[in-house]
Enzyme design. Structure first.
Site, mmCIF file in Angstrom:
data_model
loop_
_atom_site.group_PDB
_atom_site.id
_atom_site.type_symbol
_atom_site.label_atom_id
_atom_site.label_comp_id
_atom_site.label_asym_id
_atom_site.label_seq_id
_atom_site.Cartn_x
_atom_site.Cartn_y
_atom_site.Cartn_z
ATOM 1 N N CYS A 382 0.829 -1.205 0.000
ATOM 2 C CA CYS A 382 0.000 0.000 0.000
ATOM 3 C C CYS A 382 0.866 1.259 0.000
ATOM 4 O O CYS A 382 1.497 1.535 -1.011
ATOM 5 C CB CYS A 382 -1.019 -0.047 1.132
ATOM 6 S SG CYS A 382 -2.446 0.975 0.730
ATOM 7 N N HIS A 508 -3.638 -4.979 0.199
ATOM 8 C CA HIS A 508 -3.049 -5.552 1.414
ATOM 9 C C HIS A 508 -3.189 -7.074 1.395
ATOM 10 O O HIS A 508 -4.178 -7.606 1.920
ATOM 11 C CB HIS A 508 -3.782 -5.033 2.656
ATOM 12 C CG HIS A 508 -3.588 -3.585 2.921
ATOM 13 N ND1 HIS A 508 -2.706 -3.110 3.863
ATOM 14 C CD2 HIS A 508 -4.177 -2.497 2.371
ATOM 15 C CE1 HIS A 508 -2.762 -1.788 3.875
ATOM 16 N NE2 HIS A 508 -3.642 -1.398 2.988
ATOM 17 N N GLU A 510 -1.782 -9.163 3.172
ATOM 18 C CA GLU A 510 -1.664 -9.738 4.522
ATOM 19 C C GLU A 510 -3.017 -10.101 5.139
ATOM 20 O O GLU A 510 -3.095 -11.000 5.966
ATOM 21 C CB GLU A 510 -0.888 -8.801 5.459
ATOM 22 C CG GLU A 510 -1.569 -7.491 5.834
ATOM 23 C CD GLU A 510 -1.343 -6.348 4.839
ATOM 24 O OE1 GLU A 510 -0.979 -6.634 3.681
ATOM 25 O OE2 GLU A 510 -1.539 -5.182 5.224
HETATM 26 N N1 GLN Z 1 -2.000 6.705 2.610
HETATM 27 C C1 GLN Z 1 -2.099 5.936 1.395
HETATM 28 C C2 GLN Z 1 -3.437 6.124 0.713
HETATM 29 O O1 GLN Z 1 -4.403 6.504 1.344
HETATM 30 C C3 GLN Z 1 -1.812 4.455 1.670
HETATM 31 C C4 GLN Z 1 -2.778 3.825 2.611
HETATM 32 C C5 GLN Z 1 -2.283 2.532 3.208
HETATM 33 O O2 GLN Z 1 -1.089 2.250 3.272
HETATM 34 N N2 GLN Z 1 -3.206 1.726 3.718
HETATM 35 O O3 GLN Z 1 -3.538 5.883 -0.478
#
Ligand code: GLN
Length: 541
Positions: A382, A508, A510
Site C-alpha cells: 500500500c 493488502h 496480509e
Molecule cells: N495513505 C495511502 C493512501 O491513502 C496508503 C494507505 C495505506 O497504506 N493503507 O492511499
C-alpha cells in the site's frame, strides 16, 4: 439444528486474549464439522476503527465487503479460514447510529427512545442477524472491554436477555486472569471471584470459566473457583501462556473446552476434532531450525499490533518453510543515508509498511533506494508500494520533486495522486477505496508466478493511486505495472522484473493469509528472502 449462541466476556484486566480464545473455540468446533462464525462488539462510540490512530487500537483490519474492523477479526479469519463481514464487528457507535436513524424515520411511533429496550434490542438484533443467515451452527459473540466498564453494560444486559430467551441454545464463557504474586509465590483467584460476582450482579451466570495464567493452576484451586462461582467443576478451565497463539486451540482442547461447550449445549461431544492440518502447521513451528531475517520499515516500531496481519502472514509462511521468523522493526523516521546499510545489510528481505501521512516517509525512500540498488528481496504494501513508485521516480526517472499528493499536493510530479472518485469526498470515516477488488496480473510477471494465476482478488484501503500519466515513463525505465483492475485500470501491482524480488502491491495481501491457507505472495517473498540469505552464507537459528 438451531443456531447456538456462545458469548465470551472478559474480566479483571483487558488484553486477556478473548479474541484468541474465541478463535480457538471456533477452530475446535469447525474441526468437529460445525459451521461457525465469530462476531465482536466493541463498546466505543466510533462507528468503526477506521478513523482510529494505530496507537489507540493497533491495526485496522479490512473485510472483503470493505468494512474497517477490529484487529481481532484478523485472528478470526486466520484461525477459521472463513471470511468475516461488516456484520462481524459492531461498535456502540453503530448501534446508536442505527437507533437514532430509526427514531428520525419515526419507527418508534412516538415512544421515548431509551437504552433499555431500544439500544439493547438493537444489540440483540445484531447478534441474531448472523444466526438468521442460516449459515451457522454456532455464532460466537465476543463482548469487547472488561466486565464492570460503564460502556459494556448495555451489551451485558442484551446478553442476559438473550440467554433467557434462548435457553440451552445460549452459553456464556467468561475469561479472567489469575495473577501470580511472585513475592508470595502464589497464584490468586480472588480477582476471578470478584469478576464473576460482577457478572452475577447484572444477572449473568457464566457457564464456563477460562482462567488465563502464567503458571499451571493446581486442580484444587480450580475446584475452589468452581465452588465459589457456581460453576460445574469440569467447566473451570485454564489457559496457560503459550509460545505462540497458534498453540491455543490444542491447549484448549486438552482442557476439553470444545467438549464442555457441546455437552452444556446438549450436543454430542463424541469423537475427536480433525485437527490434522492444524497439527501439521504446529509441527512446522517445532521443526523450524533456521532463521529468516525480515526488516519491517515503518513508523510504529514501538507498537507491533500496528502491523499485526503482516507479522502473522510472515510468521505463517516462514513456518511452512521450516524457518523461524526474526522480524526487525526498523523505524522509518530514523533511517538516513548514513545508517541504512547498518540497519538493512544483514537482512534477508525488507517490507515497506502501509501507512498514512508524511511522518517517516523520507526514511522509506532511503530504505527503498538501498534495497533496489542492492537487489534485496523487497515488498512494498500500500503506502509501501506508493513509496516504491516515488523513489523510482526521484532516483531513476530523475524527477527529484516526485511525490504523492497526500504528502505534497503541489508537487510538480504527483506520481501517486488522489483517486478520481475521492476528489468529492469530505468525510474521513469509511470513505476510502475499501474491500476486495479483482486484479489482473500480467502473464509471466513475478507476481503472476507467485500466485500461480493471473486473476486474483485482494483487499484495499487507500485514497491515492499510481498516476497513469506516468505509466509509460516508468515502464520504459524498468518499473512494470504488472497488475491492474480489469474495470478501472487502476494500477494495483508494480515490480522490477530484472530484480530478484521487488514487488509493490496497492492492496493488502496480509489480510488474506491464514494458517491453513498461507498467502502465495508472502510465501514467494519469504522463499526469495531465504534464498537470498543462503546465497550470502545463511543464518543460524
Ligand atoms: N495513505 C495511502 C493512501 O491513502 C496508503 C494507505 C495505506 O497504506 N493503507 O492511499
Amino acid at each position: 439444528m438451531d443456531t447456538k449462541y456462545i458469548f465470551v466476556t472478559g474480566g479483571v484486566v483487558s488484553s486477556l486474549g478473548k479474541g484468541i480464545i474465541s478463535s480457538s473455540l471456533a477452530r475446535l468446533l469447525l474441526s468437529r464439522g460445525y459451521s461457525v462464525t465469530i462476531q465482536k462488539f466493541d463498546p466505543y462510540i466510533n462507528i468503526d476503527p477506521g478513523t482510529l490512530n494505530p496507537y489507540e487500537h493497533g491495526e485496522c483490519y479490512v473485510t472483503v465487503d470493505g468494512h474497517e474492523a477490529d484487529l481481532d477479526l484478523g485472528h478470526y479469519e486466520r484461525f477459521t479460514n472463513i471470511h468475516t463481514t461488516r456484520a462481524n464487528n459492531v461498535t456502540t457507535g453503530r448501534i446508536y447510529q442505527s437507533v437514532i436513524d430509526k427514531e428520525r424515520r419515526g419507527d418508534y411511533l412516538g415512544k421515548t427512545v431509551q437504552i433499555i429496550p431500544h439500544i439493547t434490542d438493537e444489540i440483540k438484533r445484531n447478534v441474531k442477524a448472523l444466526g438468521k443467515t442460516g449459515k451457522y451452527d454456532f455464532v460466537i459473540t465476543e463482548i469487547g472491554g472488561t466486565v464492570g466498564d460503564i460502556e459494556s453494560a448495555p451489551f451485558l444486559e442484551a446478553v442476559r436477555q438473550l440467554r433467557w430467551e434462548l435457553g440451552r441454545d445460549a452459553l456464556l464463557i467468561h475469561l479472567t486472569y489469575v495473577p501470580y504474586i511472585r513475592a508470595a509465590k502464589e497464584l490468586k483467584t480472588k480477582p476471578t471471584q470478584h469478576s464473576v460476582k460482577q457478572l452475577q450482579q447484572v444477572g449473568l451466570q457464566p457457564d464456563v470459566l477460562v482462567l488465563r495464567t502464567e503458571k499451571d493452576i493446581p486442580a484444587a484451586m480450580l475446584r475452589k473457583v468452581a465452588q465459589f462461582c457456581n460453576i460445574t467443576p469440569e467447566a473451570v478451565t485454564q489457559s496457560v501462556d503459550a509460545p505462540t497463539i497458534y498453540q491455543v486451540p490444542l491447549l484448549m482442547h486438552d482442557q476439553k473446552l470444545d467438549e464442555i461447550v457441546l455437552n452444556k449445549m446438549g450436543l454430542s461431544a463424541e469423537g475427536e476434532p480433525d485437527l490434522s492440518g492444524w497439527r501439521k502447521f504446529l509441527h512446522h513451528i517445532e521443526n523450524a531450525d533456521k532463521t529468516v531475517r525480515i526488516a519491517l520499515v515503518g513508523k510504529y516500531v514501538e507498537l507491533q499490533d500496528a502491523y499485526k496481519s503482516i507479522n502473522e502472514a510472515l510468521f505463517q509462511c516462514a513456518t511452512y518453510l521450516d524457518h523461524k521468523l526474526k522480524l526487525e522493526y526498523v523505524h522509518s523516521e530514523k533511517l538516513t543515508d548514513d545508517n541504512v546499510a547498518e540497519k538493512l545489510q544483514d537482512m534477508d528481505g525488507v517490507i515497506i509498511a502501509p501507512g498514512f501521512g508524511q511522518r517517516g516517509i523520507e526514511g522509506k525512500f532511503v530504505a527503498l533506494r538501498y534495497c533496489r540498488e542492492h537487489d534485496m528481496p523487497t515488498f512494498g504494501i500500500c503506502l509501501g508500494m506508493q513509496c516504491m513508485v516515488i523513489e523510482f521516480a526521484r532516483n531513476v526517472l530523475g524527477l527529484a520533486e516526485a511525490n504523492s499528493s497526500e504528502m505534497n499536493p503541489t508537487s510538480p510530479h504527483r506520481v501517486i495522486d488522489l483517486m478520481e472518485e475521492q476528489k468529492s469526498v469530505h468525510d474521513m470515516g469509511g470513505t476510502m477505496r475499501l474491500g476486495a477488488y479483482d486484479c489482473r496480473l500480467e502473464e509471466g510477471s513475478h507476481a503472476a508466478r507467485a500466485y500461480g494465476s493471473t486473476d486474483i482478488r485482494e483487499r484495499h484501503r487507500h485514497r491515492f493511486e499510481f498516476n497513469s500519466d506516468y505509466r509509460e515513463a516508468f515502464e520504459k525505465a524498468g518499473m512494470k505495472c504488472v497488475g491492474e483492475n480489469p474495470d478501472t485500470h487502476l494500477v494495483e501491482v508494480v515490480e522490477l522484473p530484472d530484480h530478484r524480488w521487488y514487488i509493490g502491491t496497492q492492496y493488502h495481501p496480509e489480510y488474506q493469509s491464514t494458517v491453513l491457507a498461507p498467502h502465495p505472495l508472502f510465501m514467494s517473498f519469504v522463499k526469495a528472502a531465504i534464498a537470498y540469505g543462503e546465497e550470502r552464507g545463511g543464518a543460524e537459528a
